[in-house]
Structures are given as C-alpha cells and as structure tokens.
Scaffold this active site. Structure first.
Site, PDB file in Angstrom:
ATOM      1  N   VAL A   1       0.809  -1.378   0.009  1.00  0.00           N
ATOM      2  CA  VAL A   1       0.075  -0.026  -0.050  1.00  0.00           C
ATOM      3  C   VAL A   1       0.828   1.279  -0.002  1.00  0.00           C
ATOM      4  O   VAL A   1       0.565   2.310  -0.839  1.00  0.00           O
ATOM      5  CB  VAL A   1      -0.719  -0.040   1.279  1.00  0.00           C
ATOM      6  N   CYS A   2       2.100   1.085   0.606  1.00  0.00           N
ATOM      7  CA  CYS A   2       2.739   2.536   0.872  1.00  0.00           C
ATOM      8  C   CYS A   2       3.482   2.964  -0.503  1.00  0.00           C
ATOM      9  O   CYS A   2       4.119   1.987  -1.224  1.00  0.00           O
ATOM     10  CB  CYS A   2       3.848   2.089   1.748  1.00  0.00           C
ATOM     11  N   PRO A   3       3.277   4.002  -0.804  1.00  0.00           N
ATOM     12  CA  PRO A   3       3.823   4.601  -2.187  1.00  0.00           C
ATOM     13  C   PRO A   3       5.266   4.627  -2.267  1.00  0.00           C
ATOM     14  O   PRO A   3       5.880   4.365  -3.259  1.00  0.00           O
ATOM     15  CB  PRO A   3       3.336   6.192  -2.286  1.00  0.00           C
TER      16      PRO A   3
ATOM     17  N   HIS B   1       6.371   1.082  -3.055  1.00  0.00           N
ATOM     18  CA  HIS B   1       5.916   0.805  -4.172  1.00  0.00           C
ATOM     19  C   HIS B   1       6.897   0.843  -5.135  1.00  0.00           C
ATOM     20  O   HIS B   1       7.285   0.263  -6.084  1.00  0.00           O
ATOM     21  CB  HIS B   1       4.673   1.560  -4.484  1.00  0.00           C
TER      22      HIS B   1
END
Length: 251
Positions: free
Chosen positions: A28-30, A33
C-alpha cells in the site's frame, strides 16, 4: 525526519551477493511501491528477497499480521518492524519506516531511503543479471540515461517537493494558510506536468519512449491520487482523471 540508514551497495561493507539482502516492503505504501516496481522491472526476484510487512496501527507501528504477509519476519522472527530496526541500532529513536533494505549476513540495515534504494537496485546487482538487463548495455533505455540526466534530476526535485511529498504537506497542514499554500503548489506542479507531457518528445513516458526513474517516482503518487489523496488528504481541487496526465503502466 531524514532516513538514518544511508549506506550503499556495492561497498566494502556491503558487497554484491545473491541472496544476501532482503527488502522489507508494504504494497500500500507509495514509497515502498517504488522499490517493488524497480525490483520487478530489473528482474531481481532471485537476487533480493521481498518480505511484506502487511499491517500498521498506532500501538505496533508496522507489524507482521499474517493476513497477506507472514505472521513473523522469516529472517529474524520479529513480530514488529521496530524490532528489526533496533537490531540494527539498539539506540535507534527515529521513525520506523518502509522500505528497508537489510543485510542478512551482518544482521543490519543497509538503507531505508526509497530514492537511495531504487538507485541501488538500478545497477548495483547488474553483475548477477543477464547482459540485456544491465544498465550499461541499455543506452537510451536505461533508468537514468546520461543524455537526459540533468533535465530529469531537475524535474525530480520539484516533483518530490510539491507532488510526492506535497500531498502529505496538504493532508497534514495544521492551518488554513499552510493548506492553501501547499495545495496551490501541488496543483501548480500538476499543471506543470501537463505542460511537460504536451511536448511530443515526452511521450508516452515523461522523457520519451522508455520508462525512467522519473516515471517510477511520479507514478506511485499519481496512481493513488484520485482514490486516496483527493478524498482523504483534501487534495481536492481536481482529480487526476479530469486532466490530461497519462499514468504510465509501470507495474
């Protein structure tokens, strides 16, 4: 607070070795990512292991819940990411963040800065990859090609400040004046991107025909904009899909 582990690979302390390093991520973490995109694009699945830290709450911070990732760290047996940080530095009192690049052999952290990590992944492990995946052999298709590096680094500076980090400056603004300042800068930069992308040489990606570091670092913010930053961070002057910005399929 700046990232506190900023070592690099290759170095005398951290040489290039297959199977030695682990990358702790959350899908979920950009910021994490970015690293998973480069990990996949470089074909590093057999070189660096990915370990998902799949949950976060106020009391535990990042922790292993077993819902989509493991119930505990397969490397150390830890239940929380904080335990792993403290193993690297028992006096560590900074923020417990992901991504985290970890050296299994020495039992310590290499780096916890996402921009540093993706640059490590770009070419540090190239000696272990087939020739066609090595940056030195890719020419204009490299992630940081020499002919556009100066222009790209200039773009990366303002994109980070006003877009990647800008959405958080808006979302966590503590006054109306601060909110107004940062939301204005955010959308001015999005307009600047529209202008950049309107130039024929910047198609289909930010600098032409090939995915670069700039695309990876921008993409992870843009893909979350309409579903997360617009409604929850009040970055709501306009949605991305209402503009002309093309979100590249980098995954």
């Amino acid at each position: 607070m700046p990232s506190q582990f900023r070592h690099t690979i290759p170095s005398e302390r951290f040489p290039v070795e297959k199977g030695r390093y682990v990358l702790y991520i959350n899908y979920v973490c950009p910021w994490a990512h970015r690293t998973t995109i480069v990990h996949a694009l470089k074909g590093l699945e057999d070189v660096i292991d990915l370990v998902e830290v799949d949950a976060r709450d106020a009391s535990h911070g990042w922790f292993f819940s077993g819902r989509s990732g493991p119930k505990k760290d397969p490397v150390s047996g830890a239940r929380c990411l904080k335990e792993i940080y403290l193993k690297a530095d028992p006096s560590f009192n900074g923020r417990i963040t992901i991504p985290l690049l970890w050296d299994q052999r020495q039992g310590t952290a290499v780096n916890n800065d996402s921009a540093d990590i993706i640059r490590i992944l770009f070419d540090a492990f190239d000696p272990l990859l087939p020739p066609e995946r090595r940056e030195v052999n890719k020419g204009v298709a490299a992630f940081r090609p020499l002919h556009i590096r100066k222009e790209m680094d200039s773009l990366l500076l303002w994109v980070f400040d006003t877009i990647n980090n800008g959405v958080y400056k808006v979302g966590f603004a503590t006054s109306q004046a601060s909110y107004d300042e940062h939301v204005s800068k955010l959308f001015q930069s999005l307009d600047r991107l529209e202008e950049h992308l309107s130039q024929p040489k910047h198609y289909p990606y930010l600098f032409g025909q090939h995915i670069t570091e700039a695309d990876v670092r921008l993409y992870t913010t843009l893909i979350r904009f309409d579903v997360a930053y617009y409604p929850f961070f009040k970055c709501n002057l306009k949605m991305i899909h209402q503009g002309r910005i093309r979100i590249c399929d980098c995954q």
